[in-house]
Structure formats: structure tokens, C-alpha cells
Design an enzyme around this catalytic site. Structure first.
Site, PDB file in Angstrom:
ATOM      1  CG  ASN A 113      92.815  14.241  66.029  1.00 21.20           C
ATOM      2  OD1 ASN A 113      93.913  14.612  65.611  1.00 21.20           O
ATOM      3  ND2 ASN A 113      92.028  13.422  65.344  1.00 21.20           N
ATOM      4  CE  LYS A 128      89.414  15.700  63.292  1.00 21.26           C
ATOM      5  NZ  LYS A 128      88.361  14.871  62.758  1.00 21.26           N
ATOM      6  CG  HIS A 153      91.386   9.400  63.862  1.00 18.91           C
ATOM      7  ND1 HIS A 153      90.626   9.789  62.777  1.00 18.91           N
ATOM      8  CD2 HIS A 153      90.948  10.143  64.916  1.00 18.91           C
ATOM      9  CE1 HIS A 153      89.773  10.732  63.163  1.00 18.91           C
ATOM     10  NE2 HIS A 153      89.955  10.965  64.453  1.00 18.91           N
ATOM     11  CD  GLU A 206      89.570  12.412  60.388  1.00 21.42           C
ATOM     12  OE1 GLU A 206      90.677  12.895  60.674  1.00 21.42           O
ATOM     13  OE2 GLU A 206      88.484  12.857  60.845  1.00 21.42           O
ATOM     14  CD  GLU A 234      87.636   9.423  67.887  1.00 17.28           C
ATOM     15  OE1 GLU A 234      87.511  10.564  68.351  1.00 17.28           O
ATOM     16  OE2 GLU A 234      88.398   9.161  66.947  1.00 17.28           O
ATOM     17  N   GLY A 243      83.296  14.866  63.247  1.00 17.49           N
ATOM     18  CA  GLY A 243      83.318  16.041  62.372  1.00 17.49           C
ATOM     19  C   GLY A 243      81.974  16.368  61.737  1.00 17.49           C
ATOM     20  CB  SER A 283      80.256  16.102  67.118  1.00 19.08           C
ATOM     21  OG  SER A 283      80.518  15.957  65.737  1.00 19.08           O
TER      22      SER A 283
HETATM   23  C1  PEP Z   1      88.334  13.223  66.118  1.00 21.46           C
HETATM   24  O1  PEP Z   1      89.002  13.753  65.244  1.00 21.46           O
HETATM   25  O2  PEP Z   1      88.769  12.242  66.705  1.00 21.46           O
HETATM   26  C2  PEP Z   1      87.003  13.787  66.432  1.00 21.46           C
HETATM   27  C3  PEP Z   1      86.295  13.208  67.360  1.00 21.46           C
HETATM   28  O3  PEP Z   1      86.639  14.903  65.733  1.00 21.46           O
HETATM   29  P1  PEP Z   1      85.392  15.850  66.077  1.00 21.46           P
HETATM   30  O4  PEP Z   1      85.430  16.153  67.542  1.00 21.46           O
HETATM   31  O5  PEP Z   1      85.589  17.071  65.247  1.00 21.46           O
HETATM   32  O6  PEP Z   1      84.139  15.097  65.715  1.00 21.46           O
END
Ligand code: PEP
Length: 293
Positions: free
Chosen positions: A52, A54, A138, A140, A209, A215, A255
Site C-alpha cells: 500500500n 498510500k 482501509h 485511514e 489490520e 504505521g 508494520s
Molecule cells: C497499511 O497501510 O495498510 C499498513 C499496514 O501500513 P504499515 O505497514 O506502514 O503499518
């Protein structure tokens, strides 16, 4: 004024030929092929590793990342790799990325057709470009106000149009600490279960997630992630069907990176990852190569 018909028609032909040459010169060259490495461990369901990106990058940095991925070596044969790129970079990536990595959008509209939906992207328009996946729900986007009902509507449109969906679910830190993880994830899946048929679920991957891990550098331990993945599979079995529950791929996201991928991917119910930060670097391939061999 007299018109010389012969030179007019010759001019027209030259113009048409030039136009044709120009338009064929504009069509993108074929994507580089990529390569796959045999993997003796097929895994139950195979793996899906998504990157992703983003809302990151410029055209130049996207092109540089494509070059990194194109040169990153073979992909184990039981891993499907997808990158979810900013909409503005989709054409660039589709025209240059190795063909064994698919391209996803990071969202699409709930509108079931093109038309007067300013700012939206219709799922069919993504397919028309060559996009084959979309990330929906997602955290976000949920934080920006998307409800699970809206996410379910988007899923239904995307699947109907022929896109594959990474449907994201996950709890906040307060919800986890209150022991509500399974309940929250179930409430996020329930509207989709109402909208989608069993066949539709065949086009969906669930991305678990935990919001507190996205993040932040804090990853769920493999055991914590496995526990929730198993709860998701059990919920799917009770609410959609045992066959769908057994076959649906459930990715972990939060992460995840090369250093922790092996531990997570070795778990029974973890069928891949959705990777944010690490997907912007060559470490993305360490995650891909972290699948059990
Ligand atoms: C994501 O954006 O779905 C995500 C898991 O980000 P990160 O790996 O940076 O935590």
C-alpha cells in the site's frame, strides 16, 4: 477559389497515416515479464502480498520504485503480489511495472456506473485501465468517515465489475484493550456479508489490520494475529459458509516488514500481508520471500 481534389486527398491520407503512427507510438511498450521461483511448500491457500503506497510519492519516485521492483528477482510461485498505488500514478505504473505484479487502486466509489459523481472513480473505469484489484475500507479511509455499510456497497460494485478486493478490517487500541477485537471485526464484516454472494467472496481477500499497528512500528505478535485470523475464519464459516471460510485468504497488515514477515506468515491462518511503509522500499521483497518454503 479552386480546390485541387487530388492534393487534398493525398494530404488527408498523409495526415491519417501520421495520426496512426503517432497513436501507435503512444501505446505503451509491453510490461517487463518478471519471473517466478518454484516453491515446494504450496501453502493451503497460496499467499497474497499487497503493497500500500498510500498517498506517497511523485511520478519520479513512483518510476524509481517500479525500477526497484522490476529488478528485485523472482517471486515464489504461490505468492500473488499486488501494489496499491495512488490513482494519479496508476497509468505510469501500469505501463512500466513487471507483469507478474498486479496493480490495485486504494479506493473506488460506491457508484455503479460512470456519470455525475464528481471526484469519484467508478470500479469499471479502473478495470478499463488495467487495474485488477482495489483496497477497500482501509482504516485511514474509515478514519475519514467511511462506514462499514459504505465499504460493503463499494465491495459489491467492485466485485460486480470484476475487480478483486482487499477488504480491510481491524480494531483500535482501546477496542483491543476492552476485549472487543472479535466483535469489532465481525461488525465490520457483517454489512459485506449481507451484500455479497458466496461467489462474490471468491473475489475478496480480507486484510486484518489492527489500527494500533498501522504505521506505528508496533506489530501484532504472530500468535496475536493468528488468534484474530482464526476468529475471522470462524465468523466467516458461521455467517457466510464453511467452504468460503476455508478458502478465503486473510492477510495481516500493520508494520509488517522483512524482519517480522517469516514469523507471521508461518501461521496457519495468515495468508499474506498488506504492507504500508515497507512497500516503499526494496524490503517489500523480503516480505514476499518470507513465505514458508
Ligand atoms: C497499511 O497501510 O495498510 C499498513 C499496514 O501500513 P504499515 O505497514 O506502514 O503499518
Amino acid at each position: 477559389m479552386s480546390v485541387d481534389l487530388k492534393s487534398l486527398s493525398t494530404g488527408l491520407l498523409v495526415g491519417l497515416a501520421a495520426g496512426y503512427l503517432l497513436s501507435s507510438a503512444r501505446s505503451p511498450p509491453p510490461r517487463p515479464p518478471g519471473s517466478s521461483a518454484p516453491n515446494p511448500s504450496r501453502g493451503k491457500r497460496g499467499y497474497v502480498v499487497g503493497g500500500n503506497w498510500k498517498c506517497n510519492g511523485t511520478a519520479a519516485s513512483a518510476a524509481a520504485l517500479v525500477e526497484t521492483l522490476n529488478g528485485a528477482g523472482p517471486i515464489p510461485e504461490n505468492v500473488q503480489v499486488v501494489v496499491a498505488v495512488p490513482s494519479v500514478h496508476v497509468p505510469l505504473v501500469l505501463g512500466s511495472l513487471r507483469s507478474d505484479i498486479e496493480v490495485a487502486a486504494q479506493d473506488c466509489g460506491a457508484n455503479a456506473k460512470c456519470g455525475a459523481f464528481t471526484g469519484e472513480i467508478f470500479a469499471g473505469q479502473l478495470l478499463d485501465l488495467g487495474v485488477t484489484w482495489v483496497v477497500l475500507g482501509h482504516s485511514e479511509r474509515r478514519a475519514a468517515g467511511e462506514s462499514s455499510a459504505l465499504v460493503a456497497d463499494k465491495c459489491a460494485v467492485a466485485v460486480k465489475e470484476g475487480l478483486r478486493v482487499m477488504l480491510c478490517v481491524g480494531e483500535s487500541l482501546e477496542e483491543r484493550e476492552a476485549g472487543l477485537t472479535a466483535q469489532v471485526v465481525a461488525s465490520q464484516l457483517a454489512p459485506a456479508a449481507k451484500k455479497l454472494s458466496k461467489a462474490d467472496w471468491g473475489k475478496v481477500v480480507i486484510a486484518y489490520e489492527p489500527v494500533w499497528a498501522i504505521g506505528t512500528g508496533k506489530t501484532a505478535t504472530p500468535d496475536m494475529a493468528q488468534e484474530t485470523h482464526k476468529e475471522i475464519r470462524t465468523w466467516m464459516s458461521k455467517n457466510v459458509g464453511a467452504d468460503v471460510a476455508a478458502s478465503i485468504q486473510i492477510q495481516y497488515g500493520g508494520s509488517m516488514k522483512g524482519a517480522n514477515a517469516k514469523g507471521l506468515l508461518s501461521k496457519e491462518d495468515i495468508d499474506g500481508g498488506l504492507i504500508g511503509g515497507a512497500s516503499l522500499t526494496a524490503d517489500f521483497f523480503n516480505v514476499i520471500n518470507g513465505v514458508p518454503m
